[in-house]
Design a protein around this motif. Structure first.
Motif, PDB file in Angstrom:
ATOM      1  N   LEU A  14       0.838  -1.200   0.000  1.00  0.00           N
ATOM      2  CA  LEU A  14       0.000   0.000   0.000  1.00  0.00           C
ATOM      3  C   LEU A  14       0.872   1.249   0.000  1.00  0.00           C
ATOM      4  CD1 LEU A  14      -2.454  -1.167   2.827  1.00  0.00           C
ATOM      5  CD2 LEU A  14      -2.776  -1.397   0.353  1.00  0.00           C
ATOM      6  N   PHE A  15       0.441   2.242  -0.750  1.00  0.00           N
ATOM      7  CA  PHE A  15       1.135   3.524  -0.769  1.00  0.00           C
ATOM      8  C   PHE A  15       0.538   4.422   0.304  1.00  0.00           C
ATOM      9  CE2 PHE A  15       1.336   7.988  -2.171  1.00  0.00           C
ATOM     10  CZ  PHE A  15       2.718   8.148  -2.246  1.00  0.00           C
ATOM     11  N   GLY A  16       1.417   5.039   1.101  1.00  0.00           N
ATOM     12  CA  GLY A  16       0.943   5.934   2.148  1.00  0.00           C
ATOM     13  C   GLY A  16       1.771   7.200   2.225  1.00  0.00           C
ATOM     14  N   VAL A  17       1.179   8.223   2.799  1.00  0.00           N
ATOM     15  CA  VAL A  17       1.880   9.467   3.090  1.00  0.00           C
ATOM     16  C   VAL A  17       1.651   9.781   4.562  1.00  0.00           C
ATOM     17  CG1 VAL A  17       2.102  11.918   2.593  1.00  0.00           C
ATOM     18  CG2 VAL A  17       1.574  10.330   0.739  1.00  0.00           C
ATOM     19  N   PHE A  18       2.752   9.893   5.300  1.00  0.00           N
ATOM     20  CA  PHE A  18       2.702  10.128   6.741  1.00  0.00           C
ATOM     21  C   PHE A  18       3.003  11.597   7.038  1.00  0.00           C
ATOM     22  CE2 PHE A  18       5.014  10.195  10.889  1.00  0.00           C
ATOM     23  CZ  PHE A  18       3.961   9.795  11.703  1.00  0.00           C
ATOM     24  N   HIS A  19       2.099  12.224   7.773  1.00  0.00           N
ATOM     25  CA  HIS A  19       2.275  13.607   8.217  1.00  0.00           C
ATOM     26  C   HIS A  19       2.544  13.589   9.717  1.00  0.00           C
ATOM     27  CE1 HIS A  19       0.400  15.464   4.515  1.00  0.00           C
ATOM     28  NE2 HIS A  19      -0.081  14.240   4.429  1.00  0.00           N
ATOM     29  N   PRO A  20       3.788  13.789  10.155  1.00  0.00           N
ATOM     30  CA  PRO A  20       4.075  13.751  11.596  1.00  0.00           C
ATOM     31  C   PRO A  20       3.439  14.932  12.313  1.00  0.00           C
ATOM     32  CG  PRO A  20       5.997  14.494  10.382  1.00  0.00           C
ATOM     33  CD  PRO A  20       4.990  14.070   9.351  1.00  0.00           C
ATOM     34  N   ARG A  21       3.069  14.700  13.553  1.00  0.00           N
ATOM     35  CA  ARG A  21       2.452  15.767  14.351  1.00  0.00           C
ATOM     36  C   ARG A  21       3.452  16.899  14.564  1.00  0.00           C
ATOM     37  NH1 ARG A  21       3.185  11.394  17.966  1.00  0.00           N
ATOM     38  NH2 ARG A  21       4.953  11.755  19.371  1.00  0.00           N
ATOM     39  N   MET A  22       2.893  18.085  14.774  1.00  0.00           N
ATOM     40  CA  MET A  22       3.699  19.257  15.093  1.00  0.00           C
ATOM     41  C   MET A  22       3.179  19.865  16.386  1.00  0.00           C
ATOM     42  SD  MET A  22       4.126  20.996  11.315  1.00  0.00           S
ATOM     43  CE  MET A  22       2.398  20.827  10.884  1.00  0.00           C
ATOM     44  N   GLY A  23       4.074  20.416  17.175  1.00  0.00           N
ATOM     45  CA  GLY A  23       3.651  21.069  18.405  1.00  0.00           C
ATOM     46  C   GLY A  23       3.189  20.073  19.449  1.00  0.00           C
ATOM     47  N   VAL A  24       2.034  20.350  20.060  1.00  0.00           N
ATOM     48  CA  VAL A  24       1.513  19.537  21.148  1.00  0.00           C
ATOM     49  C   VAL A  24       1.261  18.106  20.681  1.00  0.00           C
ATOM     50  CG1 VAL A  24      -0.872  20.163  20.609  1.00  0.00           C
ATOM     51  CG2 VAL A  24      -0.293  19.397  22.916  1.00  0.00           C
ATOM     52  N   ASP A  25       1.482  17.149  21.569  1.00  0.00           N
ATOM     53  CA  ASP A  25       1.250  15.743  21.276  1.00  0.00           C
ATOM     54  C   ASP A  25      -0.126  15.351  21.805  1.00  0.00           C
ATOM     55  OD1 ASP A  25       1.224  13.042  20.905  1.00  0.00           O
ATOM     56  OD2 ASP A  25       2.988  12.614  22.134  1.00  0.00           O
ATOM     57  N   ARG A  26      -1.054  15.024  20.913  1.00  0.00           N
ATOM     58  CA  ARG A  26      -2.412  14.644  21.324  1.00  0.00           C
ATOM     59  C   ARG A  26      -2.501  13.188  21.777  1.00  0.00           C
ATOM     60  NH1 ARG A  26      -6.387  18.998  20.870  1.00  0.00           N
ATOM     61  NH2 ARG A  26      -5.420  20.527  19.487  1.00  0.00           N
ATOM     62  N   ASN A  27      -1.427  12.432  21.604  1.00  0.00           N
ATOM     63  CA  ASN A  27      -1.420  11.015  21.959  1.00  0.00           C
ATOM     64  C   ASN A  27      -2.505  10.246  21.204  1.00  0.00           C
ATOM     65  OD1 ASN A  27      -0.379   8.762  23.339  1.00  0.00           O
ATOM     66  ND2 ASN A  27      -1.954   8.920  24.927  1.00  0.00           N
ATOM     67  N   GLU A  28      -2.757  10.660  19.987  1.00  0.00           N
ATOM     68  CA  GLU A  28      -3.742  10.012  19.121  1.00  0.00           C
ATOM     69  C   GLU A  28      -3.348  10.330  17.680  1.00  0.00           C
ATOM     70  OE1 GLU A  28      -8.631   9.805  18.666  1.00  0.00           O
ATOM     71  OE2 GLU A  28      -7.673  11.638  19.371  1.00  0.00           O
TER      72      GLU A  28
END
Length: 273
Positions: A14-28
């Motif tokens: 499967l092809f995917g694109v991952f967008h890492p979180r920025m700033g605060v960590d929502r833990n989700e």
């Protein structure tokens, strides 16, 4: 910095694109579940923008192509709706590992909403599900395509047809008979009542199927509904490859994730339809 990559089984990667979180960590984290065919094409910019916005809020986001679509492996021959559900499961596990979280929200647009709800029932770790202009019945969705093809055939269309093997050819995309058969068994009315997680329905226009779903769920705890009027003709085809840009809905989903807390932390249970 976003990362494009392949994941999942080697025989159906499967092809995917991952967008890492920025700033605060929502833990989700969030997995975005695409619609089908021409709707996917017209929604691409919107889904990408939603991923960017949610990452800015502190959620790691994975958007991906189901097997047989986009840049993932193969075509839809031999693929069933159950395979797409498996693909969502792979995406959930992948984003859990990449983001180091134990909870994943699913956001599904149109047919992706129907799959997201079913996947939420099938896979642990799903914390909530957001239904964006949802297809509520797989059988009705297939029948609507058949009707659209029949109408187009009456006007002499050569691009919308049903081939002898039962495949539906509609707006440049094909849906094989086996996929139709398994899709026809899926229905939100059957799936959602059993979910023990928050459910949100955020829609761009009024429709009886949305209203019926809301009535079906109105007595449920942790149900949120909002109407954010916006363009919504997902299957319109023009001659220049026009996209759809329903900014009010994207904003509404972003605001829902900015405010709502997952079950157990005081889930948002408003109704703004």
């Amino acid at each position: 910095m976003l990362e494009a990559f392949y994941f999942g089984p080697s025989e159906s990667y499967l092809f995917g694109v991952f967008h890492p979180r920025m700033g605060v960590d929502r833990n989700e984290a969030v997995v975005l579940c695409n619609p089908f065919g021409q709707e996917y094409m017209r929604a691409h910019k919107s889904v990408r923008r939603l991923a960017i916005n949610l990452a800015a809020l502190g959620y790691s986001v994975l958007r991906f192509d189901y097997r047989g679509t986009g840049d993932s492996a193969g075509d839809l021959q031999g693929v069933t709706a159950d395979h797409w559900l498996e693909d969502i499961g792979h995406a959930v596990q992948e984003v859990m590992d990449m983001a180091a979280v134990g909870r994943v929200a699913l956001v599904g647009l149109r047919l992706g909403a129907l799959f997201a709800a079913r996947a939420a029932a099938d896979f642990s770790g799903v914390s909530r599900v957001v239904l964006w202009d949802p297809v509520t019945s797989g059988a009705r969705y297939v029948e609507d395509i058949r009707i659209a093809i029949a109408d187009a055939q009456a006007e002499g269309s050569r691009s919308r047809l049903i081939t002898p093997d039962g495949a539906l050819h509609f707006n440049g995309f094909s849906m094989p008979a086996g996929f139709q058969k398994t899709l026809a068994t899926m229905n939100l009315d059957d799936t959602l009542p059993s979910l023990g997680i928050p459910v949100a329905q955020i829609v761009s226009h009024e429709a009886e199927e949305f209203a019926a779903l809301e009535r079906h769920l109105e007595g449920r705890a942790n149900f949120y509904a909002e109407l954010a009027p916006a363009p919504h003709n997902w299957n319109y085809v023009d001659h220049v490859g026009g996209i759809l840009w329903p900014k009010p809905v994207i904003d509404a989903i972003e605001q829902y994730f900015d405010q709502a807390q997952v079950l157990g932390q005081g889930a948002l249970c408003a109704n703004r339809l």
